[in-house]
Design a protein around this motif. Structure first.
Motif, PDB file in Angstrom:
ATOM      1  N   GLU A  86     -42.012 -20.930 -36.815  1.00  0.00           N
ATOM      2  CA  GLU A  86     -41.595 -22.324 -36.635  1.00  0.00           C
ATOM      3  C   GLU A  86     -41.605 -23.092 -37.951  1.00  0.00           C
ATOM      4  OE1 GLU A  86     -44.184 -23.797 -33.591  1.00  0.00           O
ATOM      5  OE2 GLU A  86     -43.242 -22.552 -32.049  1.00  0.00           O
ATOM      6  N   ARG A  87     -42.622 -22.876 -38.758  1.00  0.00           N
ATOM      7  CA  ARG A  87     -42.713 -23.553 -40.057  1.00  0.00           C
ATOM      8  C   ARG A  87     -41.533 -23.145 -40.949  1.00  0.00           C
ATOM      9  NH1 ARG A  87     -47.713 -23.559 -40.519  1.00  0.00           N
ATOM     10  NH2 ARG A  87     -47.950 -21.348 -40.934  1.00  0.00           N
ATOM     11  N   ALA A  88     -41.206 -21.866 -40.956  1.00  0.00           N
ATOM     12  CA  ALA A  88     -40.112 -21.374 -41.805  1.00  0.00           C
ATOM     13  C   ALA A  88     -38.753 -21.856 -41.307  1.00  0.00           C
ATOM     14  CB  ALA A  88     -40.150 -19.846 -41.866  1.00  0.00           C
ATOM     15  N   VAL A  89     -38.528 -21.812 -40.004  1.00  0.00           N
ATOM     16  CA  VAL A  89     -37.207 -22.169 -39.484  1.00  0.00           C
ATOM     17  C   VAL A  89     -36.956 -23.670 -39.571  1.00  0.00           C
ATOM     18  CG1 VAL A  89     -37.752 -22.461 -37.011  1.00  0.00           C
ATOM     19  CG2 VAL A  89     -35.530 -21.560 -37.698  1.00  0.00           C
ATOM     20  N   THR A  90     -37.983 -24.488 -39.421  1.00  0.00           N
ATOM     21  CA  THR A  90     -37.771 -25.934 -39.519  1.00  0.00           C
ATOM     22  C   THR A  90     -37.519 -26.384 -40.956  1.00  0.00           C
ATOM     23  OG1 THR A  90     -40.159 -26.331 -39.570  1.00  0.00           O
ATOM     24  CG2 THR A  90     -39.068 -26.517 -37.429  1.00  0.00           C
ATOM     25  N   ALA A  91     -37.743 -25.528 -41.918  1.00  0.00           N
ATOM     26  CA  ALA A  91     -37.464 -25.860 -43.318  1.00  0.00           C
ATOM     27  C   ALA A  91     -35.990 -25.651 -43.673  1.00  0.00           C
ATOM     28  CB  ALA A  91     -38.349 -25.016 -44.240  1.00  0.00           C
ATOM     29  N   ILE A  92     -35.215 -25.060 -42.763  1.00  0.00           N
ATOM     30  CA  ILE A  92     -33.788 -24.820 -43.018  1.00  0.00           C
ATOM     31  C   ILE A  92     -33.012 -26.066 -42.592  1.00  0.00           C
ATOM     32  CG2 ILE A  92     -31.798 -23.375 -42.442  1.00  0.00           C
ATOM     33  CD1 ILE A  92     -33.811 -21.116 -41.802  1.00  0.00           C
ATOM     34  N   PRO A  93     -32.348 -26.748 -43.524  1.00  0.00           N
ATOM     35  CA  PRO A  93     -31.698 -28.021 -43.192  1.00  0.00           C
ATOM     36  C   PRO A  93     -30.595 -27.902 -42.138  1.00  0.00           C
ATOM     37  CG  PRO A  93     -31.565 -27.574 -45.563  1.00  0.00           C
ATOM     38  CD  PRO A  93     -32.233 -26.402 -44.932  1.00  0.00           C
ATOM     39  N   GLU A  94     -29.919 -26.781 -42.069  1.00  0.00           N
ATOM     40  CA  GLU A  94     -28.824 -26.618 -41.101  1.00  0.00           C
ATOM     41  C   GLU A  94     -29.323 -26.445 -39.669  1.00  0.00           C
ATOM     42  OE1 GLU A  94     -27.342 -25.208 -45.096  1.00  0.00           O
ATOM     43  OE2 GLU A  94     -29.142 -24.834 -43.920  1.00  0.00           O
ATOM     44  N   VAL A  95     -30.599 -26.137 -39.505  1.00  0.00           N
ATOM     45  CA  VAL A  95     -31.173 -25.968 -38.171  1.00  0.00           C
ATOM     46  C   VAL A  95     -31.540 -27.356 -37.643  1.00  0.00           C
ATOM     47  CG1 VAL A  95     -33.050 -24.975 -36.821  1.00  0.00           C
ATOM     48  CG2 VAL A  95     -31.992 -23.640 -38.657  1.00  0.00           C
ATOM     49  N   GLN A  96     -30.836 -27.797 -36.609  1.00  0.00           N
ATOM     50  CA  GLN A  96     -31.021 -29.133 -36.060  1.00  0.00           C
ATOM     51  C   GLN A  96     -32.130 -29.205 -35.024  1.00  0.00           C
ATOM     52  OE1 GLN A  96     -28.963 -31.900 -37.225  1.00  0.00           O
ATOM     53  NE2 GLN A  96     -29.006 -30.266 -38.732  1.00  0.00           N
TER      54      GLN A  96
END
Length: 151
Positions: A86-96
């Protein structure tokens, strides 16, 4: 949980239609004074009924014409913690949005991209390299109709 009366529900429905309305305009619509409407709004905010004000952006209008929903199945949950993913994926700006779900997949992501080639870049270089990612299923959004839920 807060007890909502019919006026509270009508106020919430009016805000779902147009969250930018003033307390005065909302009060006129509901037959309340501006101060009474403001007090109700304040009580609802303090009770946590409204999470936070946010902008509803038209992604296509600002150059992000592709929206893809991804189903992510983690390889093994024991070796990689859900918090790390969750920490890694929420750092991706394209992931809303990141939704932890029950079912065939562990997570459901809403990803925006400029076009399909841009989405492929995000998928290959960012999402597929996240800790624990196993199976991925993509669904491209063709159209969307937003309807407020029951209040």
């Amino acid at each position: 949980m807060i007890d909502l009366d019919d006026t509270d529900r009508a106020l919430i429905r009016a805000l779902l239609e147009d969250a930018g309305k003033s307390a005065g305009a909302l009060g006129r619509r509901l037959g309340l004074s501006q101060p009474a409407t403001w007090r109700r709004l304040k009580r609802l905010r303090e009770a946590g009924v409204f999470r936070a004000p946010r902008l509803d952006l038209d992604h296509a209008a600002v150059g992000f014409g592709v929206t893809v929903f991804l189903g992510i199945k983690l390889v093994t949950k024991g070796r990689v913690s859900l918090e790390d993913f969750e920490r890694a994926v929420t750092a991706i700006p394209e992931v809303q949005t990141v939704e932890h779900v029950l079912g065939m997949y562990d997570y459901r992501l809403r990803v925006v991209a400029r076009d399909i080639a841009d989405f492929e870049r995000v998928l290959r270089r960012r999402i597929m390299t996240l800790p624990g990612v196993g199976n991925v299923e993509a669904n491209v959004l063709l159209s969307e109709e937003r309807r407020p839920g029951p209040v």
